[in-house]
Design an enzyme around this catalytic site. Sequence first.
Site, mmCIF file in Angstrom:
data_model
loop_
_atom_site.group_PDB
_atom_site.id
_atom_site.type_symbol
_atom_site.label_atom_id
_atom_site.label_comp_id
_atom_site.label_asym_id
_atom_site.label_seq_id
_atom_site.Cartn_x
_atom_site.Cartn_y
_atom_site.Cartn_z
ATOM 1 C CD GLU A 86 11.717 -41.645 0.287
ATOM 2 O OE1 GLU A 86 11.618 -40.862 -0.653
ATOM 3 O OE2 GLU A 86 12.049 -42.883 -0.084
ATOM 4 C CE LYS A 87 7.192 -45.822 8.692
ATOM 5 N NZ LYS A 87 7.460 -45.734 10.091
ATOM 6 C CD GLU B 221 12.735 -46.680 -10.570
ATOM 7 O OE1 GLU B 221 12.956 -47.376 -11.110
ATOM 8 O OE2 GLU B 221 13.119 -46.316 -9.261
ATOM 9 C CE LYS C 261 14.304 -51.129 -11.102
ATOM 10 N NZ LYS C 261 13.870 -50.134 -11.985
ATOM 11 N NE ARG D 294 17.882 -55.163 -15.414
ATOM 12 C CZ ARG D 294 17.994 -53.756 -14.846
ATOM 13 N NH1 ARG D 294 19.335 -53.508 -14.454
ATOM 14 N NH2 ARG D 294 16.991 -53.246 -14.813
ATOM 15 N NE ARG E 41 17.450 -43.611 -16.176
ATOM 16 C CZ ARG E 41 17.136 -44.823 -15.739
ATOM 17 N NH1 ARG E 41 16.586 -45.895 -16.583
ATOM 18 N NH2 ARG E 41 17.281 -45.327 -14.512
ATOM 19 N N GLY F 1 19.903 -46.726 -5.212
ATOM 20 C CA GLY F 1 20.249 -47.154 -3.640
ATOM 21 C C GLY F 1 21.520 -46.631 -3.320
ATOM 22 C CB VAL G 142 17.597 -51.648 -17.794
ATOM 23 C CG1 VAL G 142 18.422 -52.824 -18.077
ATOM 24 C CG2 VAL G 142 18.743 -50.722 -17.464
ATOM 25 C CG HIS H 294 10.908 -51.298 -7.841
ATOM 26 N ND1 HIS H 294 12.076 -50.266 -7.483
ATOM 27 C CD2 HIS H 294 10.493 -51.057 -9.238
ATOM 28 C CE1 HIS H 294 11.957 -49.625 -8.635
ATOM 29 N NE2 HIS H 294 11.094 -50.136 -9.519
#
Lengths: 73, 446
Positions: free
Chosen positions: B206-207, B281, B243, B341, B298, B171, B301, B214
């Site tokens: 992007e729209k 994603e 997140k 988290r 990768r 973001g 988390v 998510h």
Amino acid sequence: MARHDVESEVTGSVWKVLLEVGAKVATGDVILILESMKMEIPVEAPVDGTVAEILVAPEDQVEEDQVVAVVES
Amino acid sequence: MARGRRRVVEKVLVANRGAIARRIVRACNERGIKTVALYSEPDIGAPHLAEASETYPLAGSNAQDTYLNQPKLLQILRATKADSVHPGYGFLAESAEFATAVIEQGAKFIGPDPKWLAQMGDKVAARRLMLTMGFPTFPGSELITDLSQAASEAARIGYPVLVKPTGGGGGMGMERVADVDGLEMALTRAKAIAANAFSSTGIYLEKLVSQPRHIEFQIIGDGRGDAVHAFERECSIQRRNQKLIEESPAPGLAHDEVLAIAEKAAQVCAEIGYDSVGTMETLLSPEGEYGFLEMNTRIQVEHGVTEEVTGIDLVGLQLELSRGAKLPERIDRSGFAIEARIYAEDPESFLPSTGRLSVFRPPVMQDVRIETGYQEGQMISPYYDAMLAKVIAKGHTRALAIGRLLVALKGFEIKGVATNQSLLAQVLASSQFLHGNIDTGFLDRG
């Protein structure tokens, strides 16, 4: 003329200094931006007035409650 | 093992810190693989240092001087004669430059080929690839060159649009634009920012999907034309694009639809020859449409959520794939897993909180897993991100997994820094969350 200390709310480092001594500010204007734990923490003017002192420079370490600037109103 | 061939992944340099460094050390220990763990000055006292085979100091505190210091890490790789590097997540995990340098030194980079780091790191190139491969995408633009092109692209996409940096992620540097005037202002600002922060990257449009969820898909490819998926994770509970809570399965979705996207994600990875674990994603619109967001090349988390419902050891699989192992033939999922988290931050002001962990006592509970890189007595410094621990609970129903997570969060005693435990508990106990009534604006709306 009243002097108002502007304190850091966190332990971290100075990322950017946005204003110079002499700049006119309104309450809530961002004077400088700190970085702590990968977050940007803006430091705002507590009152309307003029920036009288900037006590830190980019990359300086700061402690919680440390005075980083002074605003005169 | 063929005669004369050099054995690989016998000794792994763990180029990271915190919970993921500890997770990698554990996966290596379980397989009899030696490890070299690193520590910057603030990280002296981290628990995984005692669990690793060797440790090596990184002088300094800032990420730039330590875990991002490529020349230093490469020098340690030579000095310790490690044959592989595991980058974890964050830091250098998605640096094609670093991965290439590791390979040029004759070591194995435990992750995908550097070309995937480069291609998926360029968000416009990644989008273009997904379009070509037939993976669902929302309308978007190519690289923006000037205002008139931007205006015609935005008109085609339809306002509101997002102005995004091609090299961004998490973001960073995104801006929402409602009309052509806003677009002009955003482009001017982006240009100013490009002069420093995103110097090497451009911007694209992007729209803007309002109130999306998510949803991301765990995939694993072998680089030889085969790939499998390990289902989806729901990660809508975020604050400022970070997140906070993740779970699998995603609640309230049409099972056949989500499975079709997961299969499509695996198919794309197979066809392009992706050769490691990764995550596609997506955003899911309230109308039920999925669109590609980005691909993370990768371990993530929140990988533990998938591990708990599938029984697959994703970090172990990374090591084994690097040794030439085959993909798992079949991945099944059972039960429900949910992760929270814990961050060192004030639950009301959201300001980061530093200090000494005078008390740090993770709960010991059945069906609750704790991933942390910290132990009692350690200092929490301002130099790295604020994540203290991941708490993952499972259950044979979603409600039971949530209930266990709530008990675990309450039983996790932390003193010396402020934490977001109360905020997490408030979300988990809310009726909106229990009903799966969530989207990415859940927390930012207050």
